[in-house]
Design a protein around this motif. Structure first.
Motif, PDB file in Angstrom:
ATOM      1  N   ASP A 422       0.750  -1.201   0.079  1.00 42.09           N
ATOM      2  CA  ASP A 422      -0.002  -0.026   0.007  1.00 42.09           C
ATOM      3  C   ASP A 422       0.823   1.341   0.013  1.00 42.09           C
ATOM      4  OD1 ASP A 422       0.986   0.022   2.514  1.00 42.09           O
ATOM      5  OD2 ASP A 422      -0.957   0.009   3.557  1.00 42.09           O
ATOM      6  N   GLU A 423       2.179   1.071  -0.280  1.00 41.11           N
ATOM      7  CA  GLU A 423       3.048   2.428  -0.402  1.00 41.11           C
ATOM      8  C   GLU A 423       2.571   3.170  -1.320  1.00 41.11           C
ATOM      9  OE1 GLU A 423       7.890   3.366  -1.213  1.00 41.11           O
ATOM     10  OE2 GLU A 423       7.292   1.247  -0.423  1.00 41.11           O
ATOM     11  N   TYR A 424       2.137   2.662  -2.676  1.00 42.97           N
ATOM     12  CA  TYR A 424       1.591   3.621  -3.706  1.00 42.97           C
ATOM     13  C   TYR A 424       0.502   2.981  -4.214  1.00 42.97           C
ATOM     14  CZ  TYR A 424       6.355   5.258  -3.896  1.00 42.97           C
ATOM     15  OH  TYR A 424       7.571   5.707  -3.624  1.00 42.97           O
ATOM     16  N   MET A 425      -0.156   1.932  -3.773  1.00 45.48           N
ATOM     17  CA  MET A 425      -1.569   1.417  -4.340  1.00 45.48           C
ATOM     18  C   MET A 425      -2.422   1.791  -3.295  1.00 45.48           C
ATOM     19  SD  MET A 425      -2.232  -2.691  -5.049  1.00 45.48           S
ATOM     20  CE  MET A 425      -0.904  -2.753  -6.005  1.00 45.48           C
ATOM     21  N   SER A 426      -3.560   1.924  -3.677  1.00 52.38           N
ATOM     22  CA  SER A 426      -4.748   2.253  -2.606  1.00 52.38           C
ATOM     23  C   SER A 426      -5.015   1.086  -1.892  1.00 52.38           C
ATOM     24  CB  SER A 426      -6.004   2.527  -3.507  1.00 52.38           C
ATOM     25  OG  SER A 426      -5.764   3.754  -4.330  1.00 52.38           O
ATOM     26  N   ARG A 427      -5.253   1.506  -0.342  1.00 50.52           N
ATOM     27  CA  ARG A 427      -5.366   0.594   0.662  1.00 50.52           C
ATOM     28  C   ARG A 427      -6.270  -0.609   0.531  1.00 50.52           C
ATOM     29  NH1 ARG A 427      -3.566   0.292   6.048  1.00 50.52           N
ATOM     30  NH2 ARG A 427      -4.123  -1.753   6.715  1.00 50.52           N
ATOM     31  N   TYR A 428      -7.518  -0.068  -0.088  1.00 49.21           N
ATOM     32  CA  TYR A 428      -8.536  -1.047  -0.461  1.00 49.21           C
ATOM     33  C   TYR A 428      -8.064  -1.955  -1.318  1.00 49.21           C
ATOM     34  CZ  TYR A 428      -9.694   0.444  -4.921  1.00 49.21           C
ATOM     35  OH  TYR A 428      -9.899   0.882  -6.344  1.00 49.21           O
ATOM     36  N   LEU A 429      -7.331  -1.572  -2.429  1.00 50.30           N
ATOM     37  CA  LEU A 429      -6.989  -2.424  -3.545  1.00 50.30           C
ATOM     38  C   LEU A 429      -5.768  -3.379  -3.020  1.00 50.30           C
ATOM     39  CD1 LEU A 429      -7.546  -2.939  -6.392  1.00 50.30           C
ATOM     40  CD2 LEU A 429      -5.842  -1.253  -7.067  1.00 50.30           C
ATOM     41  N   ALA A 430      -4.888  -2.839  -2.199  1.00 52.35           N
ATOM     42  CA  ALA A 430      -3.865  -3.642  -1.463  1.00 52.35           C
ATOM     43  C   ALA A 430      -4.375  -4.781  -0.763  1.00 52.35           C
ATOM     44  CB  ALA A 430      -2.667  -2.743  -0.833  1.00 52.35           C
ATOM     45  N   ASP A 431      -5.241  -4.652   0.344  1.00 55.08           N
ATOM     46  CA  ASP A 431      -5.771  -5.478   1.040  1.00 55.08           C
ATOM     47  C   ASP A 431      -6.573  -6.535   0.101  1.00 55.08           C
ATOM     48  OD1 ASP A 431      -5.298  -4.206   3.109  1.00 55.08           O
ATOM     49  OD2 ASP A 431      -6.952  -3.037   3.446  1.00 55.08           O
ATOM     50  N   ARG A 432      -7.095  -6.295  -0.807  1.00 52.46           N
ATOM     51  CA  ARG A 432      -7.848  -7.131  -1.907  1.00 52.46           C
ATOM     52  C   ARG A 432      -6.653  -8.163  -2.481  1.00 52.46           C
ATOM     53  NH1 ARG A 432     -11.988  -4.745  -5.664  1.00 52.46           N
ATOM     54  NH2 ARG A 432     -12.222  -6.766  -6.452  1.00 52.46           N
ATOM     55  N   VAL A 433      -5.684  -7.557  -2.896  1.00 51.61           N
ATOM     56  CA  VAL A 433      -4.618  -8.542  -3.346  1.00 51.61           C
ATOM     57  C   VAL A 433      -4.089  -9.454  -2.531  1.00 51.61           C
ATOM     58  CG1 VAL A 433      -2.553  -8.427  -4.514  1.00 51.61           C
ATOM     59  CG2 VAL A 433      -4.176  -6.707  -5.329  1.00 51.61           C
ATOM     60  N   CYS A 435      -5.433 -10.770   0.123  1.00 49.85           N
ATOM     61  CA  CYS A 435      -6.115 -11.491   0.658  1.00 49.85           C
ATOM     62  C   CYS A 435      -6.889 -12.538  -0.332  1.00 49.85           C
ATOM     63  CB  CYS A 435      -7.430 -10.841   1.453  1.00 49.85           C
ATOM     64  SG  CYS A 435      -7.129  -9.753   2.767  1.00 49.85           S
ATOM     65  N   ASP A 436      -6.379 -12.253  -1.380  1.00 58.10           N
ATOM     66  CA  ASP A 436      -6.767 -13.341  -2.496  1.00 58.10           C
ATOM     67  C   ASP A 436      -6.135 -14.645  -2.327  1.00 58.10           C
ATOM     68  OD1 ASP A 436      -7.631 -14.668  -5.077  1.00 58.10           O
ATOM     69  OD2 ASP A 436      -8.287 -12.597  -5.774  1.00 58.10           O
ATOM     70  N   PRO A 437      -6.661 -15.716  -2.154  1.00 58.94           N
ATOM     71  CA  PRO A 437      -5.627 -16.930  -2.175  1.00 58.94           C
ATOM     72  C   PRO A 437      -5.204 -17.304  -3.642  1.00 58.94           C
ATOM     73  CG  PRO A 437      -7.896 -17.491  -1.998  1.00 58.94           C
ATOM     74  CD  PRO A 437      -7.942 -15.920  -1.981  1.00 58.94           C
ATOM     75  N   ARG A 438      -5.438 -16.680  -4.517  1.00 57.38           N
ATOM     76  CA  ARG A 438      -5.000 -17.107  -6.040  1.00 57.38           C
ATOM     77  C   ARG A 438      -3.802 -16.226  -6.496  1.00 57.38           C
ATOM     78  NH1 ARG A 438     -10.480 -15.311  -8.921  1.00 57.38           N
ATOM     79  NH2 ARG A 438     -10.060 -13.463  -7.717  1.00 57.38           N
ATOM     80  N   ILE A 439      -3.419 -15.200  -5.538  1.00 59.09           N
ATOM     81  CA  ILE A 439      -2.508 -14.487  -6.017  1.00 59.09           C
ATOM     82  C   ILE A 439      -1.144 -14.673  -4.958  1.00 59.09           C
ATOM     83  CG2 ILE A 439      -1.824 -11.987  -6.284  1.00 59.09           C
ATOM     84  CD1 ILE A 439      -4.879 -11.472  -6.798  1.00 59.09           C
ATOM     85  N   GLU A 440      -0.007 -14.718  -5.711  1.00 58.23           N
ATOM     86  CA  GLU A 440       1.195 -14.778  -5.009  1.00 58.23           C
ATOM     87  C   GLU A 440       2.107 -13.574  -5.192  1.00 58.23           C
ATOM     88  OE1 GLU A 440       5.056 -17.308  -5.864  1.00 58.23           O
ATOM     89  OE2 GLU A 440       3.612 -18.590  -5.338  1.00 58.23           O
ATOM     90  N   VAL A 441       2.220 -12.870  -3.717  1.00 55.39           N
ATOM     91  CA  VAL A 441       2.881 -11.460  -3.818  1.00 55.39           C
ATOM     92  C   VAL A 441       4.290 -11.543  -3.508  1.00 55.39           C
ATOM     93  CG1 VAL A 441       2.522  -9.224  -2.968  1.00 55.39           C
ATOM     94  CG2 VAL A 441       0.667 -10.327  -3.461  1.00 55.39           C
ATOM     95  N   HIS A 442       5.110 -10.883  -4.351  1.00 58.64           N
ATOM     96  CA  HIS A 442       6.516 -10.852  -3.883  1.00 58.64           C
ATOM     97  C   HIS A 442       7.080  -9.426  -3.904  1.00 58.64           C
ATOM     98  CE1 HIS A 442       7.238 -15.028  -5.465  1.00 58.64           C
ATOM     99  NE2 HIS A 442       6.491 -14.968  -6.062  1.00 58.64           N
ATOM    100  N   LEU A 443       7.154  -8.975  -2.644  1.00 57.63           N
ATOM    101  CA  LEU A 443       7.253  -7.572  -2.275  1.00 57.63           C
ATOM    102  C   LEU A 443       9.033  -7.441  -2.184  1.00 57.63           C
ATOM    103  CD1 LEU A 443       4.891  -6.779   0.765  1.00 57.63           C
ATOM    104  CD2 LEU A 443       4.775  -6.305  -1.779  1.00 57.63           C
ATOM    105  N   HIS A 444       9.487  -6.324  -2.245  1.00 54.96           N
ATOM    106  CA  HIS A 444      10.790  -5.739  -2.309  1.00 54.96           C
ATOM    107  C   HIS A 444      11.329  -6.588  -3.364  1.00 54.96           C
ATOM    108  CE1 HIS A 444      11.227  -8.856   0.792  1.00 54.96           C
ATOM    109  NE2 HIS A 444      10.333  -8.166   1.486  1.00 54.96           N
ATOM    110  N   SER A 445      10.974  -6.901  -4.752  1.00 57.55           N
ATOM    111  CA  SER A 445      11.528  -7.709  -5.752  1.00 57.55           C
ATOM    112  C   SER A 445      11.591  -6.988  -7.042  1.00 57.55           C
ATOM    113  CB  SER A 445      10.830  -9.050  -5.653  1.00 57.55           C
ATOM    114  OG  SER A 445      10.797  -9.766  -4.543  1.00 57.55           O
TER     115      SER A 445
END
Length: 575
Positions: A422-433, A435-445
């Motif tokens: 949520d540094e540059y992404m809207s908070r509601y959108l970041a939360d949805r991403v 919390c979605d089990p279909r999505i794998e997030v790789h931060l600081h990458s």
């Protein structure tokens, strides 16, 4: 045998295959009009009897009237008169016919044929507009229905066909033009679709001659976008080069807003775009934080609505029309187009926006024409079905694309260099991403390399910038949303730009040195959105210091029109 007789027999055979009843309205695409509304519409049109087999609308021709079925039934037909003809919809009494082209100037993508004789109401398009001035709610109902019909047609792969290799740059160029202009079409991949091979064989066309565009009895061999636009009526035969009050270059949110407000206030207005209306916003599957749309709205629908609105007030839109230079040496600005046309104008709004930045990684060019994308619309989603996908970016565009593609791809991995989503992404959108089990997030990458053979992407190599470890992520498609660069190459030497290439306006011009190119401010102070050239304004993402949001772009487009009005008033008072 007489050709007309043969055609009539073909229509009769087709009509005989019509299913009973009518197509159910599950999406609001086929509303039934009330008797009161039909009675009021009747004052603007005429009733006429219909016979079985009558062709009411012809595919490939402009729609000139708004038609309401009063009794009987009609069928919407794809590819009428060809071996591939088929019925795709059936409508009964109370429903109105037609497509979005009635409002935007495109030709009809389907034909309409009478199945059961009856009666219909025909209202000429110009008289319909008069009626809608009195009943704007009905205008919104028509627009919603036409937008839904267009979405259904695109989703079902109706319309013209593009046949070629998914790995061909020319094929991708045609597909992107069709997708960004929301044109009903179907892609046949010679790499994987047996129908494509047999179709080409029947036409005597080799795969080396692809891509080709097929529609009705026409075959376009590797056409440029102008040829495809002409085929579907997207561009007038002869560009208008007469002097206008306001010319808008760039049909994104800022440009469309400027066109709507200028035309509605009586200025002769023209809008140009090199590719499509909607700009980068049209690439968004859903914009959820735009004021007035609590359920969100797709970028494509927002663009369609704005274009219809601009045309309603009399604005002229020309797409594609690629601006290559701006000449400010004469009494009025003149925009020169790639085709050689010169368009003069009393005032100009520059709204060419920005284009997505490319990843600075090895082998990008090898895969860019086949596997790397900078949008996430329904067309890209269809490519990603059952494929592993990697999305790169940490802003709202990346978040929206990730959620949308998760409904279609086998797996979706989001790669962001930020330490918090949520540094540059809207908070509601970041939360949805998150919390979605279909999505794998790789931060600081960050992406370090691309792998694959023969132009086909197989994996993306990413590095964790904190630990230094690398991972190989399976990927058939790579979606990139890492910011943008301004589209101002055509303005070089004409107006002042900042170090990043964005257009300087108003207060930003004060920072220029005496020899910094400030040619027009010695006798006056430019207004907020005005460049150093009097009467030339900039709005939206292309402007230095602008807020890169759809809502702010729309606001700047409207403000630019107000300032253009003031400029024209000053010039008129002096003369």
């Amino acid at each position: 045998m007489n050709t007309d007789t043969t055609a009539a027999e073909d229509v009769e055979r087709l009509v005989a295959t019509a299913p009973p009843g009518e197509t159910p309205d599950l999406t609001g695409a086929y509303p039934r009009l009330s008797e009161d509304r039909i009675r009021m519409l009747g004052r603007y049109g005429a009733r006429q009897r219909t016979r079985r087999g009558d062709v009411l609308v012809t595919e490939g021709c402009p729609e000139e009237s708004f038609l309401v079925v009063l009794s009987g039934r009609t069928a919407v037909v794809e590819a009428l008169g060809t071996p591939a003809q088929r019925i795709v919809r059936v409508h009964g009494g109370g429903r109105f016919l037609g497509e979005l082209g009635l409002l935007t100037g495109q030709v009809a993508f389907f034909s309409t044929v009478v199945v059961d004789p009856g009666e219909l109401l025909e209202v000429p398009a110009d008289r319909l507009r008069s009626f809608l001035v009195r009943d704007p709610a009905f205008g919104d109902e028509i627009l919603r229905a036409y937008l839904a019909r267009r979405a259904l047609a695109i989703g079902e792969g109706l319309g013209f066909r593009i046949v070629g290799s998914r790995y061909s740059p020319d094929t991708r160029r045609l597909r992107e033009f069709a997708a960004r202009n929301r044109l009903p079409h179907r892609f046949l991949d010679v790499e994987a679709d047996s129908e494509a091979e047999s179709l080409l064989r029947g036409l005597g066309i080799t795969t080396a001659e692809t891509p080709v565009v097929l529609w009705r009895d026409q075959v376009l061999r590797n056409p440029d976008t102008a040829e495809l636009a002409a085929l579907i009526g997207r561009r007038p035969d002869r560009p208008t080069t007469r002097l206008c009050d306001l010319l808008v270059v760039g049909a994104g949110p800022a440009g469309l807003a400027a066109a709507v407000y200028a035309a509605s206030e009586g200025l002769s207005t023209r809008i140009l775009d090199a590719v499509a209306t909607g700009g980068q916003a049209a690439r968004s599957a859903r914009i959820e934080n735009y004021l007035g749309f609590p359920a969100g709205i797709s970028g494509a629908e927002l663009a369609e609505r704005a274009e219809v609105q601009a045309r309603k007030f009399g604005a002229e839109a020309t797409v594609p029309a690629d601006a290559v230079t701006l000449d400010v040496s004469g009494p009025q600005p003149v925009v020169r187009l790639s085709g050689g046309d010169a368009v003069p104008t009393r005032t100009l709004v520059v709204a060419t926006g920005a284009q997505y930045r490319r990843l600075p990684v090895p082998r990008l060019e090898e895969f860019e024409q086949t596997s790397v994308y900078y949008a996430a619309t329904l067309v890209e989603a269809q490519l990603c079905v059952d494929d592993p996908v990697v999305v790169v970016g940490g802003g709202n565009s990346a978040g929206q694309a990730t959620l949308f593609l998760a409904d279609h791809a086998r797996s979706v991995r989001l790669v962001a260099r930020e330490h918090s989503l949520d540094e540059y992404m809207s908070r509601y959108l970041a939360d949805r991403v998150l919390c979605d089990p279909r999505i794998e997030v790789h931060l600081h990458s960050e992406v370090r390399d691309l792998e694959g053979e023969g132009g086909r992407l197989e994996a993306v190599v990413v590095e964790d910038t904190t630990s230094g470890t690398r991972a190989e992520l399976p990927a058939s498609e790579l979606m990139v949303f890492i910011g943008a660069s301004p589209c101002t190459g055509w303005l070089a030497g004409a107006v002042a730009l900042d170090d990043g290439g964005y257009v300087r306006t108003g207060p930003a011009l004060a920072a220029l040195d005496d020899d910094g190119g400030d040619r027009g401010t010695t006798e006056r102070t430019p207004t907020t959105l005005e460049t150093d050239v009097p009467g030339v304004f900039a709005a939206g993402d292309v402007r230095s210091g602008s807020i890169k949001r759809v809502a702010s772009a729309v606001g700047e487009g409207a403000m630019a029109v107000r300032l253009a009005h003031e400029y024209l008033t000053r010039v008129t008072s002096r003369s």
